[in-house]
Enzyme design. Structure first.
Site, mmCIF file in Angstrom:
data_model
loop_
_atom_site.group_PDB
_atom_site.id
_atom_site.type_symbol
_atom_site.label_atom_id
_atom_site.label_comp_id
_atom_site.label_asym_id
_atom_site.label_seq_id
_atom_site.Cartn_x
_atom_site.Cartn_y
_atom_site.Cartn_z
ATOM 1 N N LYS A 68 0.715 -0.711 0.132
ATOM 2 C CA LYS A 68 0.207 -0.798 0.014
ATOM 3 C C LYS A 68 0.882 1.388 -0.053
ATOM 4 O O LYS A 68 0.223 2.090 -0.714
ATOM 5 C CB LYS A 68 -1.099 0.255 1.101
ATOM 6 C CG LYS A 68 -1.356 -0.922 0.554
ATOM 7 C CD LYS A 68 -3.221 -1.160 2.320
ATOM 8 C CE LYS A 68 -3.934 -1.828 1.906
ATOM 9 N NZ LYS A 68 -5.532 -2.028 3.269
ATOM 10 N N GLY A 128 -4.891 2.432 18.663
ATOM 11 C CA GLY A 128 -3.311 1.695 17.728
ATOM 12 C C GLY A 128 -3.787 2.945 17.021
ATOM 13 O O GLY A 128 -4.363 3.613 16.844
ATOM 14 N N GLY A 131 -0.524 1.690 10.681
ATOM 15 C CA GLY A 131 -1.011 2.797 9.617
ATOM 16 C C GLY A 131 -3.071 2.049 9.087
ATOM 17 O O GLY A 131 -3.833 3.163 8.546
ATOM 18 N N ASN A 152 -2.780 4.492 22.512
ATOM 19 C CA ASN A 152 -1.269 3.522 21.549
ATOM 20 C C ASN A 152 -0.314 3.284 22.571
ATOM 21 O O ASN A 152 0.032 4.072 24.143
ATOM 22 C CB ASN A 152 -0.505 3.889 20.508
ATOM 23 C CG ASN A 152 0.563 3.544 19.734
ATOM 24 O OD1 ASN A 152 -0.394 2.293 19.114
ATOM 25 N ND2 ASN A 152 1.731 3.304 19.558
ATOM 26 N N THR A 154 2.497 3.178 22.489
ATOM 27 C CA THR A 154 3.576 4.065 22.518
ATOM 28 C C THR A 154 3.267 5.544 22.179
ATOM 29 O O THR A 154 2.792 5.989 20.934
ATOM 30 C CB THR A 154 5.000 4.327 21.329
ATOM 31 O OG1 THR A 154 4.972 2.574 22.169
ATOM 32 C CG2 THR A 154 6.090 4.545 21.897
ATOM 33 N N TYR A 219 -11.715 -9.538 11.194
ATOM 34 C CA TYR A 219 -12.410 -10.211 10.859
ATOM 35 C C TYR A 219 -11.565 -11.819 10.803
ATOM 36 O O TYR A 219 -10.666 -12.035 10.266
ATOM 37 C CB TYR A 219 -13.149 -9.798 9.523
ATOM 38 C CG TYR A 219 -12.864 -10.332 9.114
ATOM 39 C CD1 TYR A 219 -13.110 -11.371 8.499
ATOM 40 C CD2 TYR A 219 -11.788 -9.367 7.612
ATOM 41 C CE1 TYR A 219 -13.083 -11.877 6.715
ATOM 42 C CE2 TYR A 219 -11.714 -9.927 6.623
ATOM 43 C CZ TYR A 219 -11.957 -11.255 6.719
ATOM 44 O OH TYR A 219 -11.567 -11.794 4.842
#
Length: 268
Positions: A68, A128, A131, A152, A154, A219
């Site tokens: 991507k 999170g 990406g 997150n 971090t 999923y």
């Protein structure tokens, strides 16, 4: 045979991709003739394979892991969503130029709308800062979310993501970062964009975190996040609707018609 449109998905690995099945189902519903292939590529072959596909009359190409970011770098023209995501999952060619979009975030928005969950004026927590999160913040803001918190492990990574995205979203959406172990309070929606369910790790949420809806981006895997929501009686969903949704947005870009997401959820 020239009336049959040619599409493909490129990735490594690629066998697991549901894209051909989804796009064939959309095409059948919309009465469009198309072929949709899986293309396996090594890192060194990606660019040449994309160019080759469009040189040989390919109409559109989906891009999956791990390409991507490579697709983002290859494009001549990028959508706002792709620029926000810094990643591209949908390619097409026009006048000798390659165009790129990222349909993941809009796919998520459409999946949440299909569930009947509100996004306008919503307060959203995203777990999170990778990406997957980067790809959905702009469409969630465009859907009317008034507050988005990125949490997150971090903290610096979440803070950097907020810094990157703040300029791209309207001031009506407040975007902030938080260490994942310090989240608390009341949210309308919590989205799990961590890799916990993919890696089998347990995601522990604080007891004083209150929320109405839980969306797991992954999923087909056991999810401690969804188990937590289930045990607390919170409405929840896994990411299959998002998978269908992002495919529909790609299909619409290429074919000019948008199948109804809820017609295809039984493909799971």
């Amino acid at each position: 045979m020239s009336h049959i449109k040619k599409f493909a998905v490129i990735g490594n690995p690629i066998e697991q991709s549901r894209s051909p099945e989804l796009h064939q189902a959309f095409a059948k519903k919309e009465n469009i003739s198309l072929t949709y292939d899986k293309i396996y590529a090594e890192k060194s072959e990606f660019k040449s394979m994309v160019y080759d596909f469009f040189t040989h009359h390919g109409v559109g190409m989906n891009v999956t892991v791990p390409f991507k970011e490579d697709a983002f770098a290859l494009c001549d023209v990028l959508s706002d969503r792709a620029q926000a995501a810094k990643a591209v999952n949908t390619l097409w060619s026009k006048d000798g130029l390659i165009y790129g979009d990222n349909t993941d975030g809009q796919g998520l928005v459409d999946a949440i709308h299909a569930l009947g969950w509100p996004l306008a004026h919503a307060k959203i927590l995203i777990l999170g800062a990778g990406g997957a999160t980067r790809g959905v913040v702009l469409p969630l803001a465009q859907a009317g979310a008034t507050q988005i918190v990125i949490a997150n492990r971090t903290y610096a990574r979440a803070a950097q993501l907020v810094c990157d995205l703040k300029a791209l979203i309207t001031p009506s959406t407040i975007l902030t970062a938080c260490p994942i172990d310090q989240i608390s309070g009341q949210y309308d929606l919590v989205i799990n964009a961590t890799s916990a369910s993919l890696s089998g790790d347990t995601l522990t949420l604080p007891k004083d975190l209150q929320f109405n809806y839980a969306y797991e981006m992954a999923y087909g895997k056991a999810s401690s996040f969804l188990t937590h929501a289930q045990q607390r009686g919170i409405a929840y969903s896994d990411g299959f609707g998002m998978l269908v949704g992002q495919a529909i947005v790609s299909f619409e870009i290429w074919n000019g018609c948008k199948p109804k997401l809820t017609d295809f959820l039984d493909l799971k």
